[in-house]
Design a protein around this motif. Structure first.
Motif, PDB file in Angstrom:
ATOM      1  N   HIS A  77      25.372 -26.050   3.313  1.00  0.00           N
ATOM      2  CA  HIS A  77      24.975 -25.888   2.172  1.00  0.00           C
ATOM      3  C   HIS A  77      25.801 -25.715   0.917  1.00  0.00           C
ATOM      4  CE1 HIS A  77      21.293 -23.556   0.106  1.00  0.00           C
ATOM      5  NE2 HIS A  77      21.256 -24.729   0.034  1.00  0.00           N
ATOM      6  N   ASN A  78      26.909 -24.926   1.117  1.00  0.00           N
ATOM      7  CA  ASN A  78      27.941 -24.835   0.192  1.00  0.00           C
ATOM      8  C   ASN A  78      28.316 -26.205  -0.453  1.00  0.00           C
ATOM      9  OD1 ASN A  78      27.664 -22.060   0.081  1.00  0.00           O
ATOM     10  ND2 ASN A  78      29.609 -21.824   1.311  1.00  0.00           N
ATOM     11  N   THR A  79      28.692 -27.098   0.619  1.00  0.00           N
ATOM     12  CA  THR A  79      29.110 -28.569   0.415  1.00  0.00           C
ATOM     13  C   THR A  79      27.962 -29.379  -0.269  1.00  0.00           C
ATOM     14  OG1 THR A  79      30.429 -28.596   2.330  1.00  0.00           O
ATOM     15  CG2 THR A  79      29.898 -30.493   1.459  1.00  0.00           C
ATOM     16  N   PHE A  80      27.036 -29.162  -0.016  1.00  0.00           N
ATOM     17  CA  PHE A  80      25.746 -29.687  -0.547  1.00  0.00           C
ATOM     18  C   PHE A  80      25.745 -29.220  -2.174  1.00  0.00           C
ATOM     19  CE2 PHE A  80      21.410 -30.323  -2.131  1.00  0.00           C
ATOM     20  CZ  PHE A  80      21.042 -31.464  -2.005  1.00  0.00           C
ATOM     21  N   ARG A  81      25.884 -28.019  -2.476  1.00  0.00           N
ATOM     22  CA  ARG A  81      26.113 -27.310  -3.892  1.00  0.00           C
ATOM     23  C   ARG A  81      27.358 -28.236  -4.675  1.00  0.00           C
ATOM     24  NH1 ARG A  81      23.923 -22.523  -1.588  1.00  0.00           N
ATOM     25  NH2 ARG A  81      26.077 -21.703  -1.386  1.00  0.00           N
ATOM     26  N   LEU A  82      28.313 -28.329  -3.945  1.00  0.00           N
ATOM     27  CA  LEU A  82      29.542 -28.894  -4.463  1.00  0.00           C
ATOM     28  C   LEU A  82      29.193 -30.454  -4.887  1.00  0.00           C
ATOM     29  CD1 LEU A  82      32.804 -28.279  -2.259  1.00  0.00           C
ATOM     30  CD2 LEU A  82      32.371 -27.716  -4.676  1.00  0.00           C
ATOM     31  N   PHE A  83      28.258 -30.927  -4.120  1.00  0.00           N
ATOM     32  CA  PHE A  83      28.087 -32.384  -4.653  1.00  0.00           C
ATOM     33  C   PHE A  83      27.106 -32.338  -6.090  1.00  0.00           C
ATOM     34  CE2 PHE A  83      28.726 -34.018  -0.028  1.00  0.00           C
ATOM     35  CZ  PHE A  83      29.790 -34.616  -0.408  1.00  0.00           C
ATOM     36  N   LYS A  84      26.472 -31.525  -5.910  1.00  0.00           N
ATOM     37  CA  LYS A  84      25.391 -31.052  -7.033  1.00  0.00           C
ATOM     38  C   LYS A  84      26.244 -30.899  -8.243  1.00  0.00           C
ATOM     39  CE  LYS A  84      21.714 -28.448  -8.873  1.00  0.00           C
ATOM     40  NZ  LYS A  84      20.665 -27.201  -8.545  1.00  0.00           N
ATOM     41  N   ASN A  85      27.086 -29.924  -8.225  1.00  0.00           N
ATOM     42  CA  ASN A  85      27.859 -29.696  -9.315  1.00  0.00           C
ATOM     43  C   ASN A  85      28.922 -30.874  -9.866  1.00  0.00           C
ATOM     44  OD1 ASN A  85      26.835 -26.930  -9.458  1.00  0.00           O
ATOM     45  ND2 ASN A  85      28.758 -26.303  -7.937  1.00  0.00           N
ATOM     46  N   VAL A  86      29.473 -31.425  -8.852  1.00  0.00           N
ATOM     47  CA  VAL A  86      30.399 -32.492  -9.187  1.00  0.00           C
ATOM     48  C   VAL A  86      29.362 -33.570  -9.816  1.00  0.00           C
ATOM     49  CG1 VAL A  86      31.415 -34.616  -8.136  1.00  0.00           C
ATOM     50  CG2 VAL A  86      32.072 -32.236  -7.666  1.00  0.00           C
ATOM     51  N   ILE A  87      28.314 -33.798  -9.394  1.00  0.00           N
ATOM     52  CA  ILE A  87      27.578 -35.087  -9.973  1.00  0.00           C
ATOM     53  C   ILE A  87      27.222 -34.666 -11.364  1.00  0.00           C
ATOM     54  CG2 ILE A  87      25.109 -35.918  -9.986  1.00  0.00           C
ATOM     55  CD1 ILE A  87      25.665 -36.077  -7.112  1.00  0.00           C
ATOM     56  N   LEU A  88      26.725 -33.393 -11.762  1.00  0.00           N
ATOM     57  CA  LEU A  88      26.313 -32.929 -13.127  1.00  0.00           C
ATOM     58  C   LEU A  88      27.514 -33.039 -13.946  1.00  0.00           C
ATOM     59  CD1 LEU A  88      24.392 -29.464 -11.934  1.00  0.00           C
ATOM     60  CD2 LEU A  88      23.332 -31.656 -13.353  1.00  0.00           C
TER      61      LEU A  88
END
Length: 231
Positions: A29-40
């Protein structure tokens, strides 16, 4: 021990296994949030670079809930989807043959984030029969190590399970590689024999519901390339 009295070792196995899966879930889940932050951040970089001068070419993030996110660029869509369950690899999988897993069997339990590519027009015009393709899936384990199964351009870059640690930098590299692969993954015309016949119903139906499917490799095989895993 009485017949109805469970062995305490059973409870301990249950506790350890459940805790392991909870830990892997949280890391995934933390990795998924990393992807989200990177994309933003990438969306912000794109907007800053062109300062509104290239708005006809979209590069934008769309929120799809807690376990899905969407990145639209040009005529394509990438959807990152985190599975809520934890998986172990089959004994025949290449990753199970590595020293990294032999040294600690618990490392084979992973969360999964799938990356799908669709045509933007498939959603814009509600073409529900169009095809999307999984271009990669990211596996993350209890040590926050990861590897990717996917098309050669992506999978071969991220398959060193023993040394690849998920960080913000590696997450951005994965997203950038996925975007670059998608840009170069062109829409091909389907074989003539697949589209030469159309029913009256299909022709009379609205464009949104036509059963003439569109996909980047319609009529061609599209599957993960098999790469050997490094130890």
């Amino acid at each position: 021990m009485e017949a109805n009295q469970p062995d305490n070792s059973l409870f301990e196995v249950l506790r350890r296994k459940s805790q392991l899966k909870q830990d892997v879930y949280q890391i995934t889940h933390n990795t998924f949030r990393l992807f989200k932050n990177v994309i933003l951040e990438m969306v912000a970089d794109y907007q800053q670079k062109y300062n509104g001068n290239q708005q006809s070419i979209p590069f934008e993030y769309r929120d799809r809930g807690e376990f899905e996110l969407e990145l639209r660029f040009g005529g394509d869509v990438l959807i990152f989807m985190m599975h809520t369950n934890i998986f172990e690899f089959s004994r025949m999988h290449e990753v199970m043959k590595t020293t990294y897993i032999h040294d600690d069997k618990q490392r084979s339990y992973c969360g999964v984030i799938n990356i799908y590519n669709f045509l933007a027009d498939s959603f814009r015009y509600n073409r529900i029969n169009d095809l999307g393709y999984m271009i990669g899936r990211v596996f993350v384990n209890k040590d926050n190590h990861y590897f990717i199964e996917g098309k050669r351009e992506i999978g071969m870059l991220f398959n060193n399970f023993s040394s690849s640690v998920m960080t913000k930098e590696s997450a951005r590299q994965i997203v950038e590689s996925s975007v670059l692969y998608t840009i170069n993954f062109d829409l091909l015309t389907p074989p003539y024999d697949q589209v030469k016949e159309v029913t009256v119903f299909e022709m009379q139906a609205s464009l949104e519901n036509m059963k003439l499917r569109t996909g980047k490799r319609l009529g061609f095989r599209f599957q993960a390339d098999h790469e050997e895993f490094r130890q």
